[in-house]
Design an enzyme around this catalytic site. Structure first.
Site, short mmCIF file in Angstrom:
data_model
loop_
_atom_site.label_atom_id
_atom_site.label_comp_id
_atom_site.label_asym_id
_atom_site.label_seq_id
_atom_site.Cartn_x
_atom_site.Cartn_y
_atom_site.Cartn_z
N LYS A 1 0.93 -1.37 0.53
CA LYS A 1 -0.02 -0.06 -0.24
C LYS A 1 1.10 1.58 0.00
O LYS A 1 1.90 1.03 0.72
CB LYS A 1 -1.02 -0.08 1.29
CG LYS A 1 -1.48 1.43 1.66
CD LYS A 1 -2.48 1.38 0.55
CE LYS A 1 -3.53 2.95 0.47
NZ LYS A 1 -4.77 3.02 -0.25
N CYS A 18 -2.92 10.01 -6.26
CA CYS A 18 -3.21 9.98 -5.50
C CYS A 18 -4.34 11.05 -5.68
O CYS A 18 -4.03 12.09 -5.73
CB CYS A 18 -2.65 9.64 -3.82
SG CYS A 18 -4.24 9.52 -3.26
C1 LIG Z 1 -2.49 6.26 -2.56
C2 LIG Z 1 -3.53 6.87 -2.95
C3 LIG Z 1 -5.12 6.32 -3.77
C4 LIG Z 1 -5.85 5.72 -3.27
C5 LIG Z 1 -6.54 6.29 -1.83
O1 LIG Z 1 -5.77 5.66 -0.95
O2 LIG Z 1 -7.48 6.78 -1.59
N1 LIG Z 1 -7.18 4.94 -4.09
C6 LIG Z 1 -6.33 5.20 -4.92
O3 LIG Z 1 -7.26 5.01 -6.54
N2 LIG Z 1 -5.22 5.34 -5.87
C7 LIG Z 1 -4.03 5.52 -5.19
O4 LIG Z 1 -3.17 6.09 -5.48
#
Ligand SMILES: C=Cc1c(C(=O)O)[nH]c(=O)[nH]c1=O
Length: 310
Positions: free
Chosen positions: A44, A129
């Site tokens: 993550k 993000c």
């Molecule tokens: C790093 C946060 C990201 C997130 C998130 O943590 O909301 N969701 C995504 O679809 N892509 C992201 O890059």
């Protein structure tokens, strides 16, 4: 038939990994991906400090994909660096360390920590993000991308890839490729979710997720044509020394085949993994092998990047 693939000198038994953010927030989830048929695992995206993320509901699976506004919930940089270092000895499958600082300073601070650490694997700097309220996506600001890469490559000598959002205009590919080709990037990962979509429940007359008025990143079948176009556009424009990870809309072995045909070295699975779980990697390797057998291909190099012009 062999599915081995390499990226920036790192070898993968097969080209399949999770997409950052899906089934990779805890050591247990990371272990489950490593224990599956996946060729590797990506963490993550980490922020310097741990985060709870946005209010729930913040993820919704849909008939044709998913919408999410997680808000970067993660255990914090130290936890993922420790996991990545611990597992690079085990050498079961490569671990890619994903970073998503909330500021340029945080990005650089985490990269410095990695530079000084024992981790020698791939680092993925997430510049895309879409869900941190008040934080614009770095990757849509080409001056900001230039700033972070200029400053990072002053000191960072390990393997650095970047995670990009979808671009929808060919002039943007041309302009950003001219920038990216100036740096010793290990790879470009395309695409992150298609930012700020809105999915509504007509019964309740409300959005299906709560954060940001229901605006969230779209994944799954909805985005596959855009994902394939971004993979193909980067492959056509970037130096051959810069690898490509294809992400977006992968649910079957044929989808994996299509990303490879567009030039991907590795392929990541997000939405479909969220709904099917790590068993999907055994299905995808089986289905990809079947596609290759039908077409008489022995290795990924036999067809990678060989999309024909109509
Ligand atoms: C790093 C946060 C990201 C997130 C998130 O943590 O909301 N969701 C995504 O679809 N892509 C992201 O890059």
């Amino acid at each position: 038939i062999k599915l081995t693939s390499s990226l920036a000198g790192v070898t993968f038994a097969n080209p399949l990994l999770n997409a950052a953010g899906v089934h990779c927030a805890t050591p247990t989830e990371l272990d489950e991906v490593l224990a599956s048929a996946a060729g590797g695992v990506v963490t993550k995206s980490a922020t310097l400090a741990p985060r709870d993320g946005n209010v729930r509901p913040r993820f919704q699976a849909l008939p044709l994909g998913s919408i999410n506004s997680m808000g970067l919930p993660n255990q914090g940089f130290d936890a993922y660096l420790a996991y990545a270092c611990a597992h690079q000895q085990a050498a079961t499958a490569p671990v890619i360390l994903s970073l998503a600082g909330l500021s340029l300073a945080d990005d650089l601070a985490m990269l410095r920590r990695v530079q000084e650490s024992d981790f020698t694997g791939l680092v993925e700097l997430n510049l895309s993000c879409p869900n941190v309220p008040g934080k614009p996506q770095v990757a849509y600001d080409f001056a900001a991308v230039t700033r972070v890469l200029d400053q990072a490559f002053q000191f960072f000598t390990k393997r650095l890839g970047i995670k990009l959002p979808p671009y929808l205009d060919l002039a943007q590919f041309d302009a950003l490729a001219a920038i990216l080709n100036r740096y010793p990037l290990a790879y470009v990962n395309a695409i992150n979710s298609l930012g700020n979509g809105l999915v509504i429940d007509p019964l309740t007359e409300r959005p299906v997720i709560r954060p940001k008025g229901g605006f969230g990143g779209i994944g799954g079948a909805y985005v596959k044509p855009t994902a394939l176009a971004n993979v193909r556009a980067w492959r056509q424009r970037l130096n051959p020394t810069i690898g490509i990870i294809g992400t977006g809309g992968v649910r079957t072995g044929t989808d994996v085949f299509e990303h490879l045909l567009c030039g991907a070295d590795l392929v990541q699975v997000g939405t479909a993994l969220a709904t099917e779980g790590p068993a999907i990697f055994a299905r995808l390797t089986r289905e990809l092998t079947a596609v290759m057998a039908t077409k008489g291909y022995q290795t990924l190099a036999d067809f990678r990047g060989k999309l024909q012009v109509r």
